[in-house]
Design a protein around this motif. Structure first.
Motif, short mmCIF file in Angstrom:
data_model
loop_
_atom_site.label_atom_id
_atom_site.label_comp_id
_atom_site.label_asym_id
_atom_site.label_seq_id
_atom_site.Cartn_x
_atom_site.Cartn_y
_atom_site.Cartn_z
N THR A 237 33.80 -78.93 -2.34
CA THR A 237 34.85 -78.86 -3.37
C THR A 237 34.49 -79.73 -4.57
OG1 THR A 237 36.57 -78.42 -1.73
CG2 THR A 237 37.28 -79.29 -3.86
N ILE A 238 33.95 -80.92 -4.30
CA ILE A 238 33.58 -81.83 -5.40
C ILE A 238 32.46 -81.23 -6.24
CG2 ILE A 238 32.60 -84.09 -5.95
CD1 ILE A 238 33.98 -85.14 -3.40
N ALA A 239 31.45 -80.68 -5.58
CA ALA A 239 30.31 -80.10 -6.30
C ALA A 239 30.75 -78.93 -7.17
CB ALA A 239 29.23 -79.65 -5.32
N LEU A 240 31.66 -78.10 -6.64
CA LEU A 240 32.13 -76.96 -7.42
C LEU A 240 32.96 -77.43 -8.61
CD1 LEU A 240 31.66 -73.95 -7.00
CD2 LEU A 240 33.90 -73.81 -5.87
N PHE A 241 33.75 -78.48 -8.41
CA PHE A 241 34.51 -79.04 -9.54
C PHE A 241 33.58 -79.58 -10.62
CE2 PHE A 241 36.26 -82.92 -11.49
CZ PHE A 241 37.29 -82.34 -12.22
N VAL A 242 32.52 -80.28 -10.21
CA VAL A 242 31.56 -80.82 -11.17
C VAL A 242 30.89 -79.68 -11.94
CG1 VAL A 242 29.37 -82.06 -11.41
CG2 VAL A 242 31.13 -82.93 -9.87
N LEU A 243 30.54 -78.60 -11.23
CA LEU A 243 29.90 -77.46 -11.88
C LEU A 243 30.81 -76.86 -12.94
CD1 LEU A 243 27.43 -75.47 -11.88
CD2 LEU A 243 28.78 -74.05 -10.33
N TYR A 244 32.07 -76.68 -12.61
CA TYR A 244 32.99 -76.05 -13.55
C TYR A 244 33.45 -77.00 -14.66
CZ TYR A 244 33.35 -72.19 -10.18
OH TYR A 244 33.08 -71.14 -9.36
N SER A 245 33.69 -78.26 -14.31
CA SER A 245 34.16 -79.21 -15.34
C SER A 245 33.05 -79.57 -16.31
CB SER A 245 34.74 -80.47 -14.68
OG SER A 245 33.76 -81.12 -13.89
N GLY A 246 31.81 -79.53 -15.86
CA GLY A 246 30.70 -79.75 -16.78
C GLY A 246 30.67 -78.70 -17.87
N GLY A 247 31.18 -77.52 -17.55
CA GLY A 247 31.26 -76.47 -18.55
C GLY A 247 32.22 -76.81 -19.67
N ILE A 248 33.25 -77.60 -19.37
CA ILE A 248 34.18 -78.05 -20.41
C ILE A 248 33.43 -78.87 -21.45
CG2 ILE A 248 36.25 -79.40 -20.88
CD1 ILE A 248 37.13 -78.85 -17.99
N VAL A 249 32.62 -79.81 -20.96
CA VAL A 249 31.83 -80.65 -21.86
C VAL A 249 30.82 -79.80 -22.62
CG1 VAL A 249 30.22 -82.59 -21.98
CG2 VAL A 249 32.11 -82.64 -20.34
N GLY A 250 30.13 -78.91 -21.91
CA GLY A 250 29.09 -78.10 -22.53
C GLY A 250 29.60 -77.21 -23.64
N SER A 251 30.71 -76.53 -23.39
CA SER A 251 31.25 -75.63 -24.41
C SER A 251 31.72 -76.38 -25.65
CB SER A 251 32.41 -74.81 -23.84
OG SER A 251 31.94 -73.88 -22.91
N ALA A 252 32.42 -77.50 -25.44
CA ALA A 252 32.89 -78.29 -26.57
C ALA A 252 31.72 -78.89 -27.35
CB ALA A 252 33.83 -79.39 -26.09
N LEU A 253 30.68 -79.30 -26.62
CA LEU A 253 29.51 -79.90 -27.25
C LEU A 253 28.70 -78.88 -28.04
CD1 LEU A 253 27.97 -82.63 -27.39
CD2 LEU A 253 26.70 -81.89 -25.36
N GLY A 254 28.68 -77.64 -27.55
CA GLY A 254 27.87 -76.61 -28.19
C GLY A 254 28.21 -76.40 -29.65
N GLY A 255 29.50 -76.33 -29.97
CA GLY A 255 29.91 -76.11 -31.35
C GLY A 255 29.46 -77.23 -32.27
N SER A 256 29.56 -78.48 -31.81
CA SER A 256 29.15 -79.62 -32.63
C SER A 256 27.64 -79.66 -32.83
CB SER A 256 29.61 -80.93 -31.97
OG SER A 256 31.03 -80.96 -31.85
N LEU A 257 26.88 -79.41 -31.76
CA LEU A 257 25.42 -79.42 -31.87
C LEU A 257 24.93 -78.31 -32.79
CD1 LEU A 257 24.43 -80.11 -28.14
CD2 LEU A 257 24.39 -81.73 -30.06
N ALA A 258 25.54 -77.14 -32.67
CA ALA A 258 25.12 -76.00 -33.49
C ALA A 258 25.38 -76.24 -34.97
CB ALA A 258 25.83 -74.74 -33.03
N ALA A 259 26.44 -77.00 -35.28
CA ALA A 259 26.74 -77.29 -36.68
C ALA A 259 25.63 -78.12 -37.32
CB ALA A 259 28.07 -78.03 -36.78
N ARG A 260 24.89 -78.85 -36.49
CA ARG A 260 23.82 -79.71 -37.03
C ARG A 260 22.45 -79.07 -36.95
NH1 ARG A 260 22.78 -86.09 -35.41
NH2 ARG A 260 20.99 -86.41 -36.79
N TRP A 261 22.14 -78.40 -35.82
CA TRP A 261 20.78 -77.89 -35.62
C TRP A 261 20.68 -76.36 -35.59
CZ3 TRP A 261 21.75 -82.40 -32.41
CH2 TRP A 261 21.04 -83.54 -32.83
N GLY A 262 21.81 -75.68 -35.58
CA GLY A 262 21.76 -74.22 -35.52
C GLY A 262 21.90 -73.72 -34.09
N ARG A 263 22.47 -72.53 -33.96
CA ARG A 263 22.78 -72.00 -32.64
C ARG A 263 21.54 -71.68 -31.80
NH1 ARG A 263 26.81 -67.36 -34.62
NH2 ARG A 263 25.31 -67.44 -36.34
N ILE A 264 20.54 -71.06 -32.40
CA ILE A 264 19.36 -70.66 -31.64
C ILE A 264 18.62 -71.87 -31.09
CG2 ILE A 264 17.13 -69.50 -31.77
CD1 ILE A 264 19.40 -67.56 -31.83
N VAL A 265 18.40 -72.88 -31.91
CA VAL A 265 17.68 -74.08 -31.47
C VAL A 265 18.43 -74.76 -30.33
CG1 VAL A 265 16.94 -76.39 -32.16
CG2 VAL A 265 16.55 -74.46 -33.68
#
Length: 387
Positions: A237-265
């Protein structure tokens, strides 16, 4: 209605729907414990949640390009919850399979129209679309705990309790739909020159996303069992929670990173990180499993919302179709691969069956090296006025 309010409500509604995508993997240990299902049998349940979605979601995307169907968002949200709610009420494998398939159809119907509405409400903002995707990841992350609380209390016969998030999600989106309907009655500004579809780039992107899906869905389907075998107790249960909650960080981080370096990079580097992280999940022993699961989740989710907007920009005249493929067909491919992983696990071990997943993000990385950033739209996504 303000753009930030609309984005928040749509993201919350997205969370309520994606609870049901996360619920399938979270229910797997309970089906194994109560009904003695084999790895192949439980992978069939994952397939049921994905197979119809893989066929139906692009169809709903094409319909979204031709017709305005905002009513489909609350209706499909409820359908997603009802399918999961009835899945535990019968001992019949066929009926359980059918309930999960119904939920998959609801999820399929939801995503193309909701992505079109979200892009219209956000006025084409990549950051807002990242928040919309983050909402789905919140739902994924909550799923193991919602399932553990409901099913851990009274067993599979308590699955009807899981319909509650669907009812909440259906209500949350109604103010946004009303606001967009009023906005559609107002005069619209003139559009810029028509942009051409980059079909070959879109196909390359879709294949890269399919490899990502095989890695994520294959891992999520069996991670709970894999972690329990290695660490025991509540590790699954803990591992599955980590897998899914990490996606929260990843999705939110993606928009900020793309604004600086571009989506493809950003997508390329994320897939390189994911390959290393999955290798750590499979081969590094002990509690470090959780660290590598977290890195895997972030690495696979940073590109997710970026690729959805890339797909929409590659097919500017077919935004619904692009959303149906990127949010549906490519995501569902992972479910199609799950029975193969389950069969290999039955014949050998879960360790052996999960090892090939390391190659999937590397294939995505190679394909993305062929892509370039599309030209940016000069106006709000086509079709927004139909909302």
């Amino acid at each position: 209605m303000r753009r930030t309010t609309s984005t928040f409500l749509l993201a919350a509604g997205h969370a309520c729907v994606d609870v049901y995508q996360g619920s399938v993997a979270a229910l797997v240990p309970f089906f194994v414990a109560e009904r003695a299902y084999t790895y192949a049998a439980v992978s069939g349940l994952v397939l049921a949640a994905s197979l119809l979605s893989s066929v139906v979601q692009p169809l709903f995307g094409a319909l979204a390009d031709r017709y305005s169907m905002p009513w489909l968002i609350p209706a499909s949200t409820v359908l997603s919850g009802v399918g999961i709610a009835v899945s535990g009420l019968t001992g019949s494998y066929a009926l359980t399979l059918a309930g999960i398939a119904v939920s998959g159809i609801g999820v399929a119907a939801y995503h193309p129209e909701s992505a079109r509405i979200a892009r219209a409400a956000s006025e084409g903002s990549h950051r807002a679309m990242a928040y919309f995707s983050t909402g789905g990841n919140v739902g994924f992350a909550l799923a193991p705990f919602l399932v553990a609380v409901a099913i851990g209390t009274g067993g599979l016969r308590w699955t009807p309790v899981l319909v509650l998030p669907a009812l909440v999600g259906a209500v949350l989106v109604l103010p946004v739909l009303r606001a967009l309907h009023r906005k559609s009655d107002a005069p619209t500004p003139p559009r810029g020159p028509a942009r051409q579809n980059a079909t070959s780039s879109f196909v390359t992107l879709a294949v890269a996303m399919a490899f990502r899906s095989i890695a994520f869905v294959g891992l999520s389907a069996f991670l709970s069992l894999f972690a329990t075998q290695r660490l025991g107790g509540t590790a699954g249960t803990i591992a599955l929670f980590v897998l899914y909650s990490g996606g929260i960080v990843g999705s939110a981080l993606g928009g900020s990173l793309a604004a600086r370096w571009g989506r493809i990079v950003v997508c390329r580097w994320s897939y390189a990180l994911s390959a290393v992280a999955i290798a750590g999940v499979v081969w590094v022993p002990g509690p470090f499993l959780y660290l590598f699961v977290a890195l895997t989740s972030v690495g696979l989710y940073v590109p997710f919302s970026l690729q959805v907007t890339l797909g929409q920009d590659y097919l500017p005249t077919r935004v619904g179709t692009a959303s149906g493929v990127t949010l549906g067909l490519t995501v569902s491919v992972g479910g199609l691969a799950s029975p193969v992983i389950g069969s290999v696990a039955d014949a050998t071990s879960l360790h052996t069956a999960l090892a090939p997943l390391v190659a999937m993000p590397m294939l995505s990385w190679l394909l993305l090296r062929r892509l370039r950033e599309p030209e940016q739209p000069s106006a709000v996504v086509a079709g927004a006025s139909r909302a």
